[in-house]
Design a protein around this motif. Structure first.
Motif, mmCIF file in Angstrom:
data_model
loop_
_atom_site.group_PDB
_atom_site.id
_atom_site.type_symbol
_atom_site.label_atom_id
_atom_site.label_comp_id
_atom_site.label_asym_id
_atom_site.label_seq_id
_atom_site.Cartn_x
_atom_site.Cartn_y
_atom_site.Cartn_z
ATOM 1 N N UNK A 162 0.871 -1.174 0.000
ATOM 2 C CA UNK A 162 0.000 0.000 0.000
ATOM 3 C C UNK A 162 0.907 1.222 0.000
ATOM 4 N N UNK A 163 0.874 1.998 -1.083
ATOM 5 C CA UNK A 163 1.840 3.080 -1.274
ATOM 6 C C UNK A 163 1.120 4.322 -1.795
ATOM 7 N N UNK A 164 1.609 5.490 -1.453
ATOM 8 C CA UNK A 164 1.057 6.730 -2.008
ATOM 9 C C UNK A 164 1.988 7.262 -3.089
ATOM 10 N N UNK A 165 1.539 7.227 -4.321
ATOM 11 C CA UNK A 165 2.347 7.712 -5.435
ATOM 12 C C UNK A 165 2.741 6.578 -6.357
ATOM 13 N N UNK A 166 2.542 6.767 -7.665
ATOM 14 C CA UNK A 166 2.799 5.704 -8.630
ATOM 15 C C UNK A 166 4.270 5.325 -8.699
ATOM 16 N N UNK A 167 5.161 6.332 -8.745
ATOM 17 C CA UNK A 167 6.588 6.031 -8.828
ATOM 18 C C UNK A 167 7.083 5.297 -7.607
ATOM 19 N N UNK A 168 6.657 5.736 -6.425
ATOM 20 C CA UNK A 168 7.066 5.075 -5.189
ATOM 21 C C UNK A 168 6.485 3.667 -5.117
ATOM 22 N N UNK A 169 5.263 3.481 -5.620
ATOM 23 C CA UNK A 169 4.667 2.145 -5.643
ATOM 24 C C UNK A 169 5.453 1.211 -6.557
ATOM 25 N N UNK A 198 -9.195 6.082 2.346
ATOM 26 C CA UNK A 198 -8.621 5.303 1.257
ATOM 27 C C UNK A 198 -7.656 4.239 1.776
ATOM 28 N N UNK A 199 -7.018 4.490 2.915
ATOM 29 C CA UNK A 199 -6.174 3.451 3.521
ATOM 30 C C UNK A 199 -7.031 2.247 3.899
ATOM 31 N N UNK A 200 -8.178 2.502 4.518
ATOM 32 C CA UNK A 200 -9.082 1.410 4.883
ATOM 33 C C UNK A 200 -9.553 0.665 3.628
ATOM 34 N N UNK A 201 -9.949 1.408 2.598
ATOM 35 C CA UNK A 201 -10.406 0.778 1.358
ATOM 36 C C UNK A 201 -9.285 -0.039 0.710
ATOM 37 N N UNK A 202 -8.060 0.454 0.799
ATOM 38 C CA UNK A 202 -6.920 -0.275 0.249
ATOM 39 C C UNK A 202 -6.701 -1.584 0.993
ATOM 40 N N UNK A 203 -6.819 -1.547 2.318
ATOM 41 C CA UNK A 203 -6.694 -2.766 3.108
ATOM 42 C C UNK A 203 -7.731 -3.798 2.655
ATOM 43 N N UNK A 204 -8.957 -3.350 2.462
ATOM 44 C CA UNK A 204 -10.024 -4.259 2.050
ATOM 45 C C UNK A 204 -9.680 -4.959 0.737
ATOM 46 N N UNK A 217 2.552 -4.360 3.699
ATOM 47 C CA UNK A 217 3.629 -3.378 3.811
ATOM 48 C C UNK A 217 3.088 -2.025 3.348
ATOM 49 N N UNK A 218 2.930 -1.099 4.300
ATOM 50 C CA UNK A 218 2.465 0.252 4.006
ATOM 51 C C UNK A 218 3.692 1.152 3.888
ATOM 52 N N UNK A 219 3.903 1.724 2.711
ATOM 53 C CA UNK A 219 5.070 2.574 2.466
ATOM 54 C C UNK A 219 4.579 3.961 2.080
ATOM 55 N N UNK A 276 -2.124 9.244 7.994
ATOM 56 C CA UNK A 276 -1.996 7.889 7.469
ATOM 57 C C UNK A 276 -1.960 6.886 8.612
ATOM 58 N N UNK A 277 -1.225 7.207 9.671
ATOM 59 C CA UNK A 277 -1.157 6.299 10.826
ATOM 60 C C UNK A 277 -2.542 6.066 11.410
ATOM 61 N N UNK A 278 -3.319 7.144 11.541
ATOM 62 C CA UNK A 278 -4.690 6.982 12.042
ATOM 63 C C UNK A 278 -5.519 6.128 11.095
ATOM 64 N N UNK A 279 -5.295 6.281 9.794
ATOM 65 C CA UNK A 279 -6.008 5.459 8.824
ATOM 66 C C UNK A 279 -5.662 3.998 8.948
ATOM 67 N N UNK A 280 -4.385 3.702 9.166
ATOM 68 C CA UNK A 280 -3.953 2.310 9.344
ATOM 69 C C UNK A 280 -4.573 1.717 10.610
ATOM 70 N N UNK A 281 -4.534 2.477 11.684
ATOM 71 C CA UNK A 281 -5.106 1.999 12.957
ATOM 72 C C UNK A 281 -6.602 1.770 12.813
#
Length: 636
Positions: free
Chosen positions: A470-477, A502-508, A520-522, A533-538
């Motif tokens: 789970x990454x933010x940004x196409x190049x970084x992904x 969107x973090x929650x939706x990505x996890x799903x 792995x969340x980067x 982002x941390x709050x989204x992960x939690x």
């Protein structure tokens, strides 16, 4: 313009009106035009580039770019995160925004700072390319060294390598260049986040780009966090530095070799580059394709083209209309054969001006390259095919119209066809609705469709990977998938929508893949806030209760706050700021998720020198990865 005489203009205009705004700026002769919008329809940009070629007053940077910023001059035209930047010595050129922010942070940590940072952007046909940006930085008195960030798609990195080689030959003390190319781990047939992150017939893969830059004496790194140390070494005259992560090497599938895991400036000759075997079967989804019978129907309607099934008789040849990114114009692509072992150089491009259409004079040259009989009837049938393809290209806003043809009974017969159309024309401007309606969502991966509806780019990768990303940004992904060396199950870019939701939706979406053993969340927090982002992960962890551990790497804006939230959450989450440590932890945690009943060879779990080395330490013996099995976190 008459009153203010500005040096530059920023185009902060939505995609459906951005092309008109750029054209106004060109007509007003603004010297520098910076456009940041994503999803501008391809044909709108092809028209803009045709206009740009007819003048000499204006330069365009972008679109699909974070813009440009002079840390020394304290001037920003774009949306880069200001807290990352420090006035200094390093010029940065990047297709990817997030990778450029990582490079900025790395050069800041190394005490080097930045001079001028040029986001050329990830569009198919950017206004300023890597080679153009290198020429700017060559003459910039504040720039002592250059960080170059490329990715899969187009020929720009090879052209940059040629420029650097020529620059070295004519300059007594050339500015050192350190480079990175994302997209080594390709997803055949897919676009990796950025509009331009795909390769068509005749274009090199990431491995070929790396080899070309190495041959030009560019120091190559595999992660942007390493730019600072590598640039410092080059500036200090050191030519080789052992990398800090591990001794493992990720495999460059396109080149059939291991990418070196050391900083170096050795001279290496590029190997021949392969192209897709047929010119048809590996095309990317940008984003609408028609079934072959529909493609042939369009050809019959456009010009009465002879179409039918391949009988097995005759050599199949490639005739296409696509995009020449070097000339920023449409082109005819032609190849006399379509065999598996053909190199890229066999595909020739014949560019033409967007406003004028294909040049009739080039038809005979194309026929000669295709090794067709030089008879009037064969040439006439080829001319009719090219005209028909051009008519469809303009009318339907295609980005690639590819056909396989054979010479039969004195004319060209089409025996294969695959047509791709620009989805941005519909999404941004509401054009081509009839094409959009042909999309068969039921035939696509449900998880990918679900992600798309939430504004997330998710691509399920082939293979036996075990780490969901789970990454933010196409190049970084892209770079994250590369660094995981085949262990990634997916490419996922939250893009500019990296919010708690969107973090929650990505996890799903990620958890729908049964292969996933670790997530792995980067996240690099440029505009995105690390604590959000941390709050989204939690939140996602509490609501979804995943049965796999989660490793979270947060750098950039509010990184300390985000890491603290993860560490104090009381959940089985692992917080890091260093990418290498986080990636190694993700791979290590995979072993703890392997139960006693899942006995597998070590190489099936970890094709990784670092993990094998660790197992050797645990065993106090050399581990033979061909026979050793792994069970309940203990080597057997």
């Amino acid at each position: 313009m008459a009153q203010l005489k500005p040096d530059a203009t920023a185009i902060y205009v939505a995609a459906h009106q951005a092309a008109a705004a750029i054209e106004e700026a060109i007509e007003a002769e603004v010297p520098l035009i910076v456009a940041v919008a994503e999803h501008i329809p391809l044909h709108d940009m092809l028209r803009i580039h045709s206009v740009l070629k007819s003048q000499s007053k204006s330069r365009l940077v972008g679109p699909n770019s974070p813009g440009i910023i002079s840390a020394v001059g304290r001037c920003r035209i774009g949306f880069q995160p200001l807290p990352c930047f420090t006035p200094g010595r390093i010029g940065i050129i990047a297709k990817s925004g997030t990778l450029s922010y990582e490079a900025v942070a790395s050069t800041t940590r190394a005490g080097l700072g930045q001079s001028l940072c040029i986001g050329v952007g990830g569009d198919i046909v950017p206004g300023t390319d890597i080679r153009d940006a290198l020429a700017v930085l060559e003459d910039d008195p504040d720039t002592d060294a250059i960080a170059l960030i490329g990715e899969i798609g187009g020929m720009g990195e090879l052209e940059a390598a040629d420029w650097i080689r020529e620059y070295h030959s004519r300059t007594k003390s050339p500015k050192p260049v350190v480079g990175l190319v994302a997209g080594v781990t390709e997803a055949p047939g897919r676009i990796l986040g950025h509009a331009g992150a795909f390769a068509i017939a005749g274009e090199p893969d990431a491995g070929a780009k790396i080899a070309a830059l190495e041959a030009a004496r560019v120091t190559m790194v595999d992660h942007p966090a390493k730019f600072g140390e590598a640039l410092k070494a080059r500036l200090e005259g050191r030519t080789t530095i052992t990398e800090s992560w591990s001794s493992r090497a990720f495999h460059d599938r396109g080149m059939g070799r291991e990418q070196r895991r050391q900083f170096h400036t050795g001279f290496h000759r590029p190997q021949p580059r392969k192209r897709p075997s047929s010119g048809l079967g590996q095309h990317q989804r940008r984003h609408i394709y028609l079934a072959e019978d529909k493609c042939m129907d369009l050809l019959r309607e456009a010009g009465g083209i002879n179409c039918g099934a391949y009988s097995g008789s005759g050599v199949r040849k490639l005739v296409s209309i696509g995009i020449d990114r070097s000339t920023r114009s449409p082109c005819i692509l032609a190849a006399p054969t379509t065999g598996e072992d053909q190199v890229n150089d066999i595909v020739k491009r014949y560019p033409f001006d967007y406003r004028n259409g294909p040049d009739e004079l080039s038809i005979e040259r194309i026929a000669n390259h295709l090794q067709l009989a030089q008879t009037e009837s064969v040439i006439a049938s080829l001319r009719r095919l090219v005209r028909s393809l051009a008519a469809i290209f303009y009318d339907k806003e295609a980005f690639l119209l590819s056909t396989l043809v054979v010479e039969r009974l004195g004319e060209i017969k089409v025996v294969g066809a695959r047509f791709g159309f620009d989805d941005a024309a519909h999404r941004s401007c509401g054009r081509q609705a009839e094409l959009h309606e042909t999309r068969n969502v039921a035939a696509e991966d449900p998880a990918e469709v679900q992600a798309e509806r939430n504004g997330i780019v998710y691509i399920k990768l082939r293979g036996d990977g075990t780490v969901g990303t789970l990454v933010n940004g196409a190049g970084l992904a892209m770079n994250t998938v590369d660094a995981l060396s085949g262990n990634a199950t997916n490419f996922l870019d939250t893009g500019g929508k990296a919010t708690a939701e969107t973090v929650k939706q990505s996890f799903e979406v990620i958890l729908q893949d049964p292969r996933v053993r670790v997530i792995f969340v980067n996240i690099f927090g440029g505009l995105t806030l690390g604590d959000m982002i941390a709050n989204g992960v939690i939140l996602a962890f509490k609501e979804l209760s995943p049965s796999v551990p989660v490793v979270v790497r947060i750098r950039g804006t509010n990184e300390k706050e985000g890491q603290k939230l993860i560490a104090e959450s009381g959940l089985p989450l692992y917080a890091f700021d260093d990418f290498e440590e986080a990636a190694a932890k993700a791979i290590e945690l995979v072993s703890e998720c392997i139960g006693i009943d899942e006995m597998k060879p070590v190489t099936d779990l970890f094709r990784d020198d670092l993990l094998r080395a660790r197992l050797s330490i645990y065993c106090d013996m050399a581990v033979d990865s061909r026979t050793c099995t792994y069970s309940n976190s203990k080597p057997v």
